[in-house]
Scaffold this motif. Structure first.
Motif, mmCIF file in Angstrom:
data_model
loop_
_atom_site.group_PDB
_atom_site.id
_atom_site.type_symbol
_atom_site.label_atom_id
_atom_site.label_comp_id
_atom_site.label_asym_id
_atom_site.label_seq_id
_atom_site.Cartn_x
_atom_site.Cartn_y
_atom_site.Cartn_z
ATOM 1 N N LEU A 52 0.941 -6.189 -6.613
ATOM 2 C CA LEU A 52 0.368 -4.882 -6.899
ATOM 3 C C LEU A 52 0.974 -3.877 -5.928
ATOM 4 O O LEU A 52 0.982 -4.111 -4.723
ATOM 5 N N LEU A 53 1.481 -2.777 -6.428
ATOM 6 C CA LEU A 53 2.095 -1.798 -5.528
ATOM 7 C C LEU A 53 1.494 -0.421 -5.767
ATOM 8 O O LEU A 53 1.444 0.057 -6.907
ATOM 9 N N ASP A 54 1.024 0.210 -4.718
ATOM 10 C CA ASP A 54 0.421 1.534 -4.843
ATOM 11 C C ASP A 54 1.396 2.586 -4.326
ATOM 12 O O ASP A 54 1.538 2.762 -3.119
ATOM 13 N N GLU A 55 2.074 3.242 -5.247
ATOM 14 C CA GLU A 55 3.065 4.261 -4.897
ATOM 15 C C GLU A 55 3.961 3.817 -3.742
ATOM 16 O O GLU A 55 4.027 4.483 -2.710
ATOM 17 N N PRO A 56 4.631 2.720 -3.893
ATOM 18 C CA PRO A 56 5.406 2.179 -2.763
ATOM 19 C C PRO A 56 6.559 3.082 -2.378
ATOM 20 O O PRO A 56 7.083 2.969 -1.275
ATOM 21 N N ALA A 57 6.951 3.984 -3.276
ATOM 22 C CA ALA A 57 8.144 4.773 -2.992
ATOM 23 C C ALA A 57 7.812 6.201 -2.592
ATOM 24 O O ALA A 57 8.706 7.005 -2.373
ATOM 25 N N PHE A 114 0.808 -1.213 0.000
ATOM 26 C CA PHE A 114 0.000 0.000 0.000
ATOM 27 C C PHE A 114 0.843 1.266 0.000
ATOM 28 O O PHE A 114 2.046 1.236 0.253
ATOM 29 N N GLN A 115 0.150 2.350 -0.300
ATOM 30 C CA GLN A 115 0.828 3.642 -0.404
ATOM 31 C C GLN A 115 1.486 4.022 0.918
ATOM 32 O O GLN A 115 2.615 4.475 0.953
#
Ligand SMILES: Nc1ncnc2c1ncn2[C@@H]1O[C@H](COP(=O)(O)OP(=O)(O)OP(=O)(O)O)[C@@H](O)[C@H]1O
Ligand SMILES: [Mg+2]
Lengths: 307, 269, 294
Positions: free
Chosen positions: B188-193, B109-110
């Motif tokens: 699935l990655l939501d703005e991981p960075a 998640f973000q």
């Protein structure tokens, strides 16, 4: 077939645990609701028996002032007039609330406007302790301090509405105060800042702006306090004198719905008129508690509308 | 913001068997109550490739991503229609066991959301719940997944430490490690960075590039350079629609849709 | 100038009120402790009560209070956690849920005598439990459930939704996530609420008069077989608690040293309540620190 694909079409361990968890929690909550319904059902079925089985008229029950359920008056009507207890209950409740409200508001203002720090460090714990003290202890202190004091100051036995009021005052003070504090705290900061910026003193700001905005919340607190006072049994029973007579003044023995209930329930035979009449008092208590709840809701709704 | 023609789209179609499709959506719609937040999104995600989802804030990237493993199921009065195809199954249907599905389609998640447990337990907790009891295997997974998330060197001596004591960037990498420890098919990655400093961002990016050897990755990002650096395909979202989908190289150098062009050039120019 | 003066007066009056309240509590505690503590000896705490002669203790009542408390908490803690989970995690936003919430609110504001009488009618008479510890524990559960449930619900709701999403995204069920992730995190608040609830239960008397009964038959502390009639653990025996005892001896007025015994018992009761309050704070904080510590 692809084992992952196959596993997606089967009910997984997690899915089963979810079903089970949902069911367990649903059972728990249903049980509580069921208990509430059961309380209403049982108290009502007993309490209404006085009117439907023993044919006592509700009007007489509420307005007659002789309470002697085992006897009949000259017309053959059973003497079940609950007016003395109703008056007693309302008497101590209103007087206690009347006394507690200014104190609660004062303490609330002190805790939010004057000295929040000391309020939090000192008054907050004090309130929590006052709530925590068991009602029999209040009753005992009432019995050994307030009753003699009343006797000393005003004569008579010392038992009565005045002593009951004093005890209840202390008991509901923390309830009313903590809700008053919540209400005062929830008044937005900018209300105060705007008023102070206009040159008003802190007191003027508090009195004219903050208190006004917090009124619904404070009223809710008062109603909660009254509900607690109305339903309190033992502390009141220990100091009120337990005479089912119409109270003529504050210092003669009187009684409340709760005190008659606690004293009488053990001395009557299940199903007899005397017993049913007591259940009617319990039903009355139940209905009053509902009424207080309703009042809180109404005030809350009104407060929300005015925002 | 300029008014764009929302009917004009450029969505490439990946043909099998040349491209192996791990996950795809067909006419995916998402509603929040009356509000339709996603309109007929049809995209494909190629196996062992990174697909970036880009677009302005509020364009529906998270909404789309979260519906891929049905995280939107948990939002009251949200509704998802259309098909989500995974292993020849429409996973947007009641017959599918969502819990099992999420073991294979993981999500990061973000905002980092580690459990208030030790670092070790954060990674092994779900595995244990799913029945993995082999201590040796668990130890191994902890080590490899932390290494893959580029966190191993910093925490290897303090695996018993509470995850909440880690920095934000470390927490996010722990969450990535936690997700890959499940050995999912798709990540699935939501703005991981977005919560990371440039150095951690760099580490995470390298991690992702390495991870695509094993996983299919879909990543939401606001960072154009990041999308350009790591992704093979890019989907551009606008006003709750997927307007352009193409190879990253093409979408960034020669966007076909005006809105995408403005967005991409706005960020580069 | 006038306004300023008013401001000062008001501040002084309000400070006075606050001081008065603190003083009130100090007097209450002081009175009970000063009058009661001298009576609180080991003898007093362990000896059985006397009805007609001086020098009785509160041993049996004290034991009853704790036993009843433990039984009541054993029943009400799991129920309230289950109900709290339902309200915090599963309850849909609709009229049924509203009705449920209203019911809980109503229950929490019912006078405890009414709850006690209900218990008398249902547990003591209908279920034929008689005046017994079990009936008392059940009625205390009813009395305690709404507050505990609300406490659990609030504690769960204070844990951010992202924690649940974290669990769900790993293929765990909502229930597993709540049970193994959310509840441990909410534990400090839950425990604090439970201990405060225990304090309330410990001092409750009105609900017990007609359920656990007003008599304390002497106990045989050498036989702990719950089936044995005089066993301390026998849940079917009548059991007057400390709070009920205070009420009883004061309203009967037979015991010659009722005032002294009441003062001593009140002191014990108050100390117990203070202890519960203190424990609630300390344990809550300790658990919290342990959970977030490195
Ligand atoms: N839980 C929700 N309930 C109702 N509406 C929502 C919810 N989540 C998102 N929306 C709406 O859906 C639209 C798309 O939101 P989404 O979070 O998918 O955007 P995004 O592209 O991820 O933006 P960002 O880059 O800011 O994360 C927005 O208009 C938003 O208001
Ligand atoms: Mg988003």
């Amino acid at each position: 077939m692809d084992p992952i694909k196959a596993s997606l079409l089967k009910k997984s361990r997690a899915a089963k645990s979810e079903t089970r968890g949902k069911l367990i929690s649903l059972v728990c909550i249903s049980l509580i609701v069921f208990i509430v319904l059961a309380i209403f059902y049982f108290v009502a079925s007993r309490g209404l028996a006085t009117f439907f089985k023993d044919k006592v008229s509700i009007g007489r029950f509420l307005t007659q002032s002789t309470w002697n359920p085992s006897l009949k008056d000259s017309h053959g009507h059973p003497e079940v007039g609950a007016l003395p207890m109703i008056m007693g209950s309302f008497g101590v409740t209103f007087l206690a609330a009347l006394l507690a409200t200014p104190f609660a508001i004062g303490a609330g203002i002190f805790m939010t406007e004057i000295s929040p720090k000391r309020g939090e460090k000192l008054l907050q714990p004090v309130m929590e302790l006052l709530v925590g003290i068991p009602s029999v202890v209040y009753g005992f202190i009432g019995l050994s301090v307030i009753v003699p004091a009343v006797r000393h100051l005003f004569g008579g036995s010392g038992f009565g509405i005045l002593a009951g009021t004093c005890v209840l005052f202390v008991m509901i003070l923390p309830t009313v105060t903590s809700m008053t504090v919540d209400a005062l705290k929830s008044v937005p900061r900018h209300y105060r800042e705007a008023s102070l910026a206009l040159g008003a003193t802190r007191w003027q700001t508090t009195w004219k702006v903050v208190l006004k905005a917090a009124t619904p919340g404070i009223l809710t607190g008062v109603v909660f306090g009254m509900a607690r006072a109305f339903g309190e049994a033992l502390a009141v029973q220990m100091v009120i004198g337990n005479a089912a007579l119409l109270p003529h003044n504050l210092i003669t023995p009187a009684s409340t719905l709760t005190s008659v209930l606690t004293m009488g329930m053990g001395n009557t035979v299940m199903g007899s008129l005397a017993n049913n009449a007591l259940w009617s008092l319990a039903l009355l208590l139940l209905l009053m508690s509902l009424l207080f709840n309703l009042l809180v809701r109404l005030i809350g709704r009104k407060g929300a509308m005015n925002r | 913001m300029a008014d764009y023609d929302l009917t004009q789209t450029h969505i490439i179609h990946l043909d099998e068997p040349k491209h192996e499709i791990a996950l795809s959506t067909e006419k995916l719609n998402v509603y929040y109550g009356e509000n339709r937040a996603m309109h007929d999104a049809s995209l494909q995600f190629e196996r062992y490739r990174i697909t970036a989802l880009i677009g302005a804030s509020g364009s529906g990237k998270s909404t789309y991503l979260r519906s891929l493993n049905r995280m939107n199921d948990n939002i009251a009065n949200s509704r998802v229609t259309g098909k989500i195809m995974y292993r020849d199954l429409n996973i947007n249907s009641d017959e599918i066991d969502v819990y099992k599905m999420r073991e294979h389609i993981g999500m990061v998640f973000q905002r980092p959301n580690p459990f208030a447990k030790s670092i070790y337990d954060n990674i092994t907790f779900a595995l244990k719940r799913h029945g993995q009891k082999d201590k040796k295997y668990l130890d191994e997974v902890v080590e490899t997944s932390l290494k893959q998330a580029a966190l191993w060197d910093q925490v290897k001596d303090s695996l018993g430490k509470s995850a909440l004591a880690l920095s934000g960037g470390q927490q996010q990498r722990l969450c990535i490690a936690r997700a890959i420890a499940m050995k999912p098919d798709i990540l699935l990655l939501d703005e991981p960075a977005s919560a990371l400093d440039p150095i951690s961002t760099n580490t995470v990016e390298e991690t992702l590039i390495r991870l695509k050897e094993e996983f299919t990755i879909v990543i939401v990002t606001h960072n154009m350079q990041q999308a350009a650096r790591i992704s093979d395909y890019t989907a551009f979202f606008h006003s709750g629609r997927a307007l352009e989908f193409d190879e990253t190289r093409k979408l960034f150098t020669r966007p076909k849709i005006k809105a995408a062009e403005d967005y991409v050039s706005g960020h580069f120019g | 100038m006038n306004a300023k003066k008013w401001d000062k007066v008001a501040t002084a009056v309000l400070t006075g009120i606050a001081g008065l309240i603190v003083l009130l509590l100090a007097c209450l505690l002081g009175y009970i402790l000063v009058r009661g503590l001298p009576h609180v000896t080991w003898q007093f705490l362990t000896k059985p009560a006397q009805t007609f002669t001086k020098g009785g203790g509160i041993g049996v009542q004290l034991f009853n209070s704790f036993y009843l408390l433990i039984l009541a908490m054993v029943i009400s803690i799991p129920l309230s956690i289950g109900a709290g989970i339902y309200l915090a995690e599963y309850a849909p936003k609709n009229w049924v849920t509203n009705v449920v919430r209203t019911a809980i609110e109503v229950l929490s504001s019912l006078p405890s005598v009414v709850v006690g009488l209900f218990g008398f009618l249902v547990f003591v008479i209908q279920f034929k439990l008689g005046f017994s510890i079990l009936a008392g524990a059940l009625v205390l559960t009813v009395f305690n459930l709404p507050l505990l449930t609300r406490n659990v619900e609030d504690a769960l709701k204070s844990i951010h939704f992202t924690q649940r999403e974290a669990g769900l995204a790993l293929g765990l069920s909502r229930y597993e996530t709540v049970k193994h992730v959310v509840i441990p995190e909410a534990l400090p608040n839950i425990i604090t609420g439970m201990i405060l609830g225990a304090g309330r239960v410990f001092g409750e008397a009105a609900a017990l008069i007609y359920t656990a009964g007003q008599s304390a038959p002497s106990l045989d502390f050498t036989n702990w077989n719950p089936m044995y009639i005089a066993s301390p653990l026998n849940p079917m025996r009548p059991a007057e608690t400390l709070a009920v005892h205070i009420w009883k001896i004061n309203s009967e007025g037979i015991m010659p040293d009722a005032t002294a015994v009441s003062a001593g018992a009140s002191a014990v009761l108050i100390i117990a309540v203070l202890l519960f309050n203190w424990l609630a704070r300390v344990i809550g904080k300790r658990v919290y620190r342990k959970m977030t510590a490195a």
